[in-house]
Design an enzyme around this catalytic site. Structure first.
Site, PDB file in Angstrom:
ATOM      1  N   CYS A 230      -1.427   2.439 -10.136  1.00 34.13           N
ATOM      2  CA  CYS A 230      -2.334   1.604  -9.352  1.00 34.13           C
ATOM      3  C   CYS A 230      -3.812   1.780  -9.702  1.00 34.13           C
ATOM      4  CB  CYS A 230      -2.124   1.872  -7.857  1.00 34.13           C
ATOM      5  SG  CYS A 230      -0.518   1.328  -7.238  1.00 34.13           S
TER       6      CYS A 230
ATOM      7  N   PHE B 139       0.850  -1.186   0.000  1.00 33.16           N
ATOM      8  CA  PHE B 139       0.000   0.000   0.000  1.00 33.16           C
ATOM      9  C   PHE B 139       0.891   1.244   0.000  1.00 33.16           C
ATOM     10  CE2 PHE B 139      -2.379  -3.396   2.071  1.00 33.16           C
ATOM     11  CZ  PHE B 139      -3.567  -3.392   1.357  1.00 33.16           C
TER      12      PHE B 139
END
Length: 441
Positions: free
Chosen positions: A263, A152
């Protein structure tokens, strides 16, 4: 612990350097010779604040090394991470897991000891099961525990995100894997950062769900920005009013030209296909993708309006090219359709970005002129368009523009300036999410 990281790209290099920083011994395996040569010679092939120093210090300390041979790289490892790319397949929008499975096969063919095999790459739901089958076919005699540990990392803040994470998500199915992963992350979790243990499939889906939800917030606030422009409301006020609600939060409520990067675009498309594979609909995610595509395509209309309907022969200065500040990543950047449209409409385009111009030259139209600084980009420009919110741009004042531009016109796609201040200085100023201020005559 001794760990191996397969892939020296953004995720692999950041993860490897950070694991070394917290005390582990890390070997990064990179098969691309050009990239490996840069790493071995002390360089870093990507831009990420603080990364070059982190790599250099841990190489010097003997905790981080690089090699091309997977057999050499994994020979002493108790944990092996797969951190290769999973780009979008152009033909169907699915995540391309070819590089992941190739890495699994190479590992299975070369590993001699029992290991925990971890996917750090973003992979579709069910990839862990597929990896287990490949291992059983190739090397059933060695115990290999399959784990999902999604990253993340925000580009521009990746090191802090790794060392001080909101959470560490680990999907696993054996006690041995649990013990190894707890030991691996203990230098981080002992400081109070949570380790969430879930199933492998849940970990795979958490990653996609998180990115899709954040992308949805971006698309939502951009649609509200359009409403503000039509109604006279102010998007910054709306964002603050929403963000103070702890159920909503302030992050990702900044209106702009649309999301890009490595992403959100690929993970939203992949999640749509994952849902379809399981006979489910992803209606909100589909709407998010459509909304964002339309958003980026509409940015040319703002420049056209600021130029009286035509940019033909007009000199346009693009300030910023990367999809966000703090990175050299140009993937799916809003600057790409904007630059292409400006050239198509006959504009003369000069561009400046602190980090992204080398990559931009390989992507954007060849007609674009790149400059070495802001002043050169702005010199004699009819319009300045702020595309990326680099700090270098945020510090500029009206006089910095007025002294060198041919006309006092700014299209601010990031709302980094005070429109009243610029209007008072004689500028026509076109922000996102509020009514523009225009000089008459």
């Amino acid at each position: 612990m001794r760990i191996a990281v397969i892939g020296g790209g953004y995720v692999g290099l950041v993860s490897g350097a950070c694991f070394a920083e917290i005390g582990h011994h890390v070997t990064v395996v990179e098969s691309a010779k050009e990239k490996l040569d840069v790493l071995i010679n002390g360089g870093v092939p990507i831009y990420e604040p603080g990364l070059e120093g982190l790599v250099h210090s841990n190489v010097s300390a003997g905790r981080l090394q690089f090699c091309a041979n997977i057999s050499e790289g994994i020979k002493d490892a108790s944990v092996i991470f797969i951190a290769v790319g999973t780009p979008t397949r152009k033909e169907d929008g699915r995540a391309n897991t070819e590089y992941v499975f190739n890495a699994v096969r190479d590992i299975a063919q070369n590993v001699k000891q029992s290991v925990v095999l971890v996917t750090k790459s973003t992979v579709p739901l069910g990839t862990g099961d597929a990896i287990g089958k490949i291992i059983q076919e190739i090397n059933p005699d060695v115990t290999i525990d399959v784990v999902s540990n999604p990253e993340f990392l925000r580009e521009g803040c990746a090191i802090e995100d790794f060392i001080k994470p909101d959470r560490v998500v680990v999907g696993l199915q054996s006690q041995n894997a649990r013990e190894k992963m707890e030991q691996l992350y203990e230098p981080i979790t002992k400081n109070g950062y949570p380790l969430l243990i879930v199933s492998v499939k849940s970990a795979e889906l958490i990653k996609y769900s998180s990115n899709a939800f954040l992308a949805m917030k971006v698309a939502f606030i951009n649609e509200i920005a359009n409403l503000c422009e039509s109604s006279g409301a102010v998007i910054d006020d709306i964002s603050k009013g929403m963000g103070l609600d702890h159920r909503i939060g302030r992050n990702f409520l900044q209106a702009g030209p649309g999301y890009g990067g490595s992403c959100f675009p690929k993970d939203t498309l992949a999640l749509i296909n994952i849902a379809a594979d399981h006979d489910c609909k992803a209606t909100l995610v589909e709407a998010t993708v459509k909304s964002n595509d339309e958003r980026k395509a509409q940015m040319i209309d703002r420049v056209l309006y600021a130029c009286g309907g035509s940019v033909k022969g007009k000199k346009i200065a693009l300030l910023g090219l990367t999809f966000k500040e703090g990175t050299d990543d140009m993937r799916d950047s809003p600057s790409i359709p904007l630059a292409e449209s400006l050239i198509k409409h006959g504009a003369i385009v000069k561009a400046y970005d602190p980090e992204g111009m080398d990559v931009a030259r390989t992507i954007l139209p060849s007609e674009i002129c790149y400059t070495n600084n802001v002043s050169t980009a702005l010199h004699d420009a009819d319009v300045a368009v702020v595309v990326t919110e680099w700090k270098e741009f945020c510090g500029l004042r009206p006089e910095d523009f007025a002294s060198i531009m041919a006309r006092k016109v700014i299209v601010d796609l990031r709302n980094i300036y005070d429109k009243e201040e610029f209007f008072a200085a004689g500028f026509s100023y076109y922000p996102v999410g509020s009514v523009p201020v225009e000089q008459i005559g």
